[in-house]
Design an enzyme around this catalytic site. Structure first.
Site, mmCIF file in Angstrom:
data_model
loop_
_atom_site.group_PDB
_atom_site.id
_atom_site.type_symbol
_atom_site.label_atom_id
_atom_site.label_comp_id
_atom_site.label_asym_id
_atom_site.label_seq_id
_atom_site.Cartn_x
_atom_site.Cartn_y
_atom_site.Cartn_z
ATOM 1 N N GLY A 15 0.811 -1.220 0.000
ATOM 2 C CA GLY A 15 0.000 0.000 0.000
ATOM 3 C C GLY A 15 0.842 1.266 0.000
ATOM 4 O O GLY A 15 0.644 2.165 -0.830
ATOM 5 N N LYS A 119 8.153 1.129 11.670
ATOM 6 C CA LYS A 119 8.377 1.474 13.077
ATOM 7 C C LYS A 119 9.357 0.543 13.787
ATOM 8 O O LYS A 119 9.860 0.864 14.864
ATOM 9 C CB LYS A 119 7.036 1.422 13.846
ATOM 10 C CG LYS A 119 5.994 2.384 13.317
ATOM 11 C CD LYS A 119 4.626 2.127 13.929
ATOM 12 C CE LYS A 119 3.605 1.697 12.952
ATOM 13 N NZ LYS A 119 2.969 2.444 12.002
ATOM 14 N N LEU A 153 2.158 13.575 8.839
ATOM 15 C CA LEU A 153 2.112 14.736 9.736
ATOM 16 C C LEU A 153 3.486 15.020 10.331
ATOM 17 O O LEU A 153 4.228 14.093 10.648
ATOM 18 C CB LEU A 153 1.132 14.483 10.900
ATOM 19 C CG LEU A 153 -0.337 14.280 10.569
ATOM 20 C CD1 LEU A 153 -1.108 13.947 11.852
ATOM 21 C CD2 LEU A 153 -0.910 15.519 9.914
ATOM 22 N N ASP A 222 0.623 -1.057 17.861
ATOM 23 C CA ASP A 222 1.000 -0.004 16.909
ATOM 24 C C ASP A 222 1.135 1.344 17.633
ATOM 25 O O ASP A 222 2.109 2.076 17.425
ATOM 26 C CB ASP A 222 -0.047 0.074 15.789
ATOM 27 C CG ASP A 222 0.276 1.165 14.796
ATOM 28 O OD1 ASP A 222 1.262 1.017 14.056
ATOM 29 O OD2 ASP A 222 -0.442 2.186 14.766
ATOM 30 N N LYS A 226 4.570 3.686 18.504
ATOM 31 C CA LYS A 226 4.697 5.126 18.227
ATOM 32 C C LYS A 226 5.087 5.881 19.500
ATOM 33 O O LYS A 226 5.929 6.781 19.463
ATOM 34 C CB LYS A 226 3.389 5.666 17.663
ATOM 35 C CG LYS A 226 3.132 5.151 16.243
ATOM 36 C CD LYS A 226 1.714 5.398 15.801
ATOM 37 C CE LYS A 226 1.504 4.879 14.376
ATOM 38 N NZ LYS A 226 0.097 4.810 13.998
HETATM 39 P P1 NHO Z 1 1.958 -3.852 2.998
HETATM 40 O O1 NHO Z 1 0.887 -3.382 2.070
HETATM 41 O O2 NHO Z 1 1.798 -5.127 3.697
HETATM 42 O O3 NHO Z 1 3.304 -3.920 2.149
HETATM 43 C C1 NHO Z 1 4.488 -4.429 2.666
HETATM 44 C C2 NHO Z 1 5.430 -4.713 1.500
HETATM 45 O O4 NHO Z 1 6.699 -5.080 2.051
HETATM 46 C C3 NHO Z 1 5.016 -5.839 0.587
HETATM 47 O O5 NHO Z 1 5.347 -5.487 -0.750
HETATM 48 C C4 NHO Z 1 5.911 -7.021 1.046
HETATM 49 O O6 NHO Z 1 6.206 -7.954 -0.005
HETATM 50 C C5 NHO Z 1 7.148 -6.280 1.435
HETATM 51 N N1 NHO Z 1 7.996 -7.002 2.391
HETATM 52 C C6 NHO Z 1 7.661 -7.438 3.636
HETATM 53 N N2 NHO Z 1 8.729 -8.032 4.224
HETATM 54 C C7 NHO Z 1 9.751 -7.936 3.349
HETATM 55 C C8 NHO Z 1 11.107 -8.352 3.366
HETATM 56 N N3 NHO Z 1 11.622 -8.983 4.437
HETATM 57 N N4 NHO Z 1 11.870 -8.103 2.281
HETATM 58 C C9 NHO Z 1 11.356 -7.481 1.193
HETATM 59 N N5 NHO Z 1 10.086 -7.052 1.128
HETATM 60 C C10 NHO Z 1 9.293 -7.285 2.186
HETATM 61 O O7 NHO Z 1 2.274 -2.743 4.125
HETATM 62 P P2 NHO Z 1 1.979 -1.149 4.020
HETATM 63 O O8 NHO Z 1 0.622 -0.839 4.491
HETATM 64 O O9 NHO Z 1 2.402 -0.670 2.682
HETATM 65 O O10 NHO Z 1 2.985 -0.587 5.129
HETATM 66 C C11 NHO Z 1 4.343 -0.441 4.844
HETATM 67 C C12 NHO Z 1 5.063 0.171 6.044
HETATM 68 O O11 NHO Z 1 4.544 1.483 6.270
HETATM 69 C C13 NHO Z 1 4.846 -0.625 7.350
HETATM 70 O O12 NHO Z 1 6.038 -0.597 8.089
HETATM 71 C C14 NHO Z 1 3.789 0.190 8.064
HETATM 72 O O13 NHO Z 1 3.867 0.073 9.469
HETATM 73 C C15 NHO Z 1 4.215 1.575 7.633
HETATM 74 N N6 NHO Z 1 3.195 2.552 7.808
HETATM 75 C C16 NHO Z 1 1.985 2.439 7.192
HETATM 76 C C17 NHO Z 1 0.984 3.334 7.475
HETATM 77 C C18 NHO Z 1 -0.337 3.235 6.753
HETATM 78 O O14 NHO Z 1 -1.187 4.119 6.851
HETATM 79 N N7 NHO Z 1 -0.563 2.178 5.960
HETATM 80 C C19 NHO Z 1 1.288 4.343 8.439
HETATM 81 C C20 NHO Z 1 2.570 4.474 8.968
HETATM 82 C C21 NHO Z 1 3.503 3.569 8.647
HETATM 83 O O15 NHO Z 1 0.710 6.284 9.648
HETATM 84 C C22 NHO Z 1 0.261 5.073 9.176
HETATM 85 C C23 NHO Z 1 -0.036 4.161 10.332
HETATM 86 O O16 NHO Z 1 0.590 4.231 11.355
HETATM 87 C C24 NHO Z 1 -1.033 3.164 10.062
HETATM 88 C C25 NHO Z 1 -1.518 2.520 11.378
HETATM 89 N N8 NHO Z 1 -2.052 1.225 11.035
HETATM 90 C C26 NHO Z 1 -2.599 3.400 11.953
HETATM 91 O O17 NHO Z 1 -2.301 4.504 12.453
HETATM 92 O O18 NHO Z 1 -3.791 2.955 11.907
#
Ligand code: NHO
Length: 363
Positions: A15, A119, A153, A222, A226
């Site tokens: 994502g 994180k 943010l 989560d 943070k």
């Molecule tokens: P996905 O969609 O699962 O994608 C992960 C990708 O990483 C996949 O392509 C997978 O194949 C790859 N992958 C995993 N392990 C791997 C490895 N060992 N080697 C190579 N590739 C690997 O995850 P997201 O949603 O794209 O998230 C990606 C990162 O962004 C995560 O660390 C997540 O914590 C971080 N993140 C996401 C969000 C969000 O909104 N989706 C936010 C912050 C950080 O502020 C947001 C937040 O905190 C969301 C939280 N759930 C909330 O506040 O509700």
């Protein structure tokens, strides 16, 4: 080394990763100098790179990745490949992998800068945190992780500015989870009825707010991660995200579910529990919200449900917004407040892209 070129390696194309790639593509088109070259792209199953460092075409990178027959090399090998590149390199970690995070000290010590929304590196053991920042200050390679709290943010940059300019942070509190914010804003709105708990959880997942496994949001971890990051930046050497009280919203009977999907399937059977919590708050004329706080003087960090008056800014949040209040000596009783969308692919990727620009400006 070519000073007019920067190599970018991207791990993770889910994502957030997909949104980041599209922002990178538009950034590269708008900024001719230094030339931004994508030299590595990988998911957990596939990798795309050229041994001679020739560019991976950004325009169709995701298609090329799915067509690629290469599997990702072990991380130490990837880091050596990047460290030997003929220009400065930046590793963008868009995974939620602990293993990738464990390799930041190696990458940094080899001169590869790191930007990430992951994180795990900053909220795991305190030892890893120290190793990351020691490696960075020794080698001069940069590390930025703005999106690890509050998505795009300016939360981490604001806290760093407060600390670096000599203000004293006394307390940080707020809603730190986009998922929890969305869930409670729609399950227990300040006006109207609100939906069923399990339906709202499914909606939050399909909107891309949740972590890859929604239990990582509902168990409070989560938010705990943070708060661990912010507490450490405020000077508290918090040992781990499990070293302070964290309330989980996972029904105990569902703790043993083997997959996120099984959990989501069974969750409706437990809607009554959350309904009771909501009714109890309503009886007191309040609404329930999931919040976190750090009290610097008493060194106490906690995460869980609390009741708020309907007129309180925390109760009045909308959508998946986060709100983070910084109480400091300079700001006195009127805290510095950061508020806005705290989850979702594009806003999270924005924080990553902005970090990338900060690193580029310092290379
Ligand atoms: P996905 O969609 O699962 O994608 C992960 C990708 O990483 C996949 O392509 C997978 O194949 C790859 N992958 C995993 N392990 C791997 C490895 N060992 N080697 C190579 N590739 C690997 O995850 P997201 O949603 O794209 O998230 C990606 C990162 O962004 C995560 O660390 C997540 O914590 C971080 N993140 C996401 C969000 C969000 O909104 N989706 C936010 C912050 C950080 O502020 C947001 C937040 O905190 C969301 C939280 N759930 C909330 O506040 O509700």
């Amino acid at each position: 080394a070519n000073a007019n070129q920067v190599f970018i390696a991207v791990i993770g194309a889910g994502g957030v990763g997909k949104c980041f790639l599209s922002q990178l593509q538009s950034l590269a088109a708008r900024r001719p100098s230094p030339k931004l070259t994508l030299c590595y792209l990988a998911t957990s199953r596939k990798a795309l790179f050229n041994d001679d460092y020739s560019a991976v075409n950004m325009d169709n990178a995701l298609d090329s990745l799915s067509a690629s027959s290469r599997t990702p090399p072990p991380l130490p090998q990837v880091i050596e490949y990047l460290a030997a590149a003929p220009a400065k390199t930046i590793l963008v970690d868009n995974t939620s992998s602990q293993d990738v995070a464990d390799h930041y000290p190696l990458a940094l010590s080899r001169g590869v800068s790191v930007v990430t929304p992951n994180k795990k590196g900053f909220s795991g053991s305190y030892q890893l945190w120290q190793e990351i920042f020691i490696a960075s200050s020794t080698s001069g390679a940069k590390v930025y992780h703005e999106s690890s709290v509050g998505a795009g943010l300016p939360v981490i940059s604001t806290l760093k500015d407060l600390v670096d300019t000599g203000d004293k942070v006394t307390k940080i509190e707020g809603v730190f989870s986009g998922t929890m914010s969305f869930l409670f804003n729609s399950f227990a709105p300040t006006e109207g009825q609100g939906g069923r708990w399990s339906d709202e959880v499914k909606k939050a997942k399909s909107l891309g707010y949740t972590e890859p496994d929604p239990r990582d949001d509902l168990n409070g971890l989560d938010v705990a991660r943070k708060l661990t990051i912010l507490a450490r930046l405020a000077g508290l050497p918090v040992e781990s995200p499990t070293s302070f009280p964290v309330q989980s919203l996972i029904p105990s009977q569902l703790e043993s579910c083997t997959s996120g999907d099984e959990f989501l399937e069974k969750l409706p059977e437990f809607d009554d529990q959350m309904e009771e919590t909501k009714t109890a708050a309503e009886k007191a004329g309040k609404v329930v919200r999931f919040v976190g706080s750090i009290d610097v003087a008493s060194k106490s960090v906690k995460v869980g449900l609390e009741q708020f008056d309907r007129s309180h800014p925390i109760a009045a949040l909308k959508g998946s917004d986060n709100i983070i209040s910084f109480y400091t000596e300079r700001y006195g009783n009127n805290p510095l407040i950061v508020q806005g969308a705290g989850a979702g692919g594009d806003v999270t990727a924005m924080g990553v892209t902005a970090d990338l620009l900060k690193v580029i400006s310092q290379l």
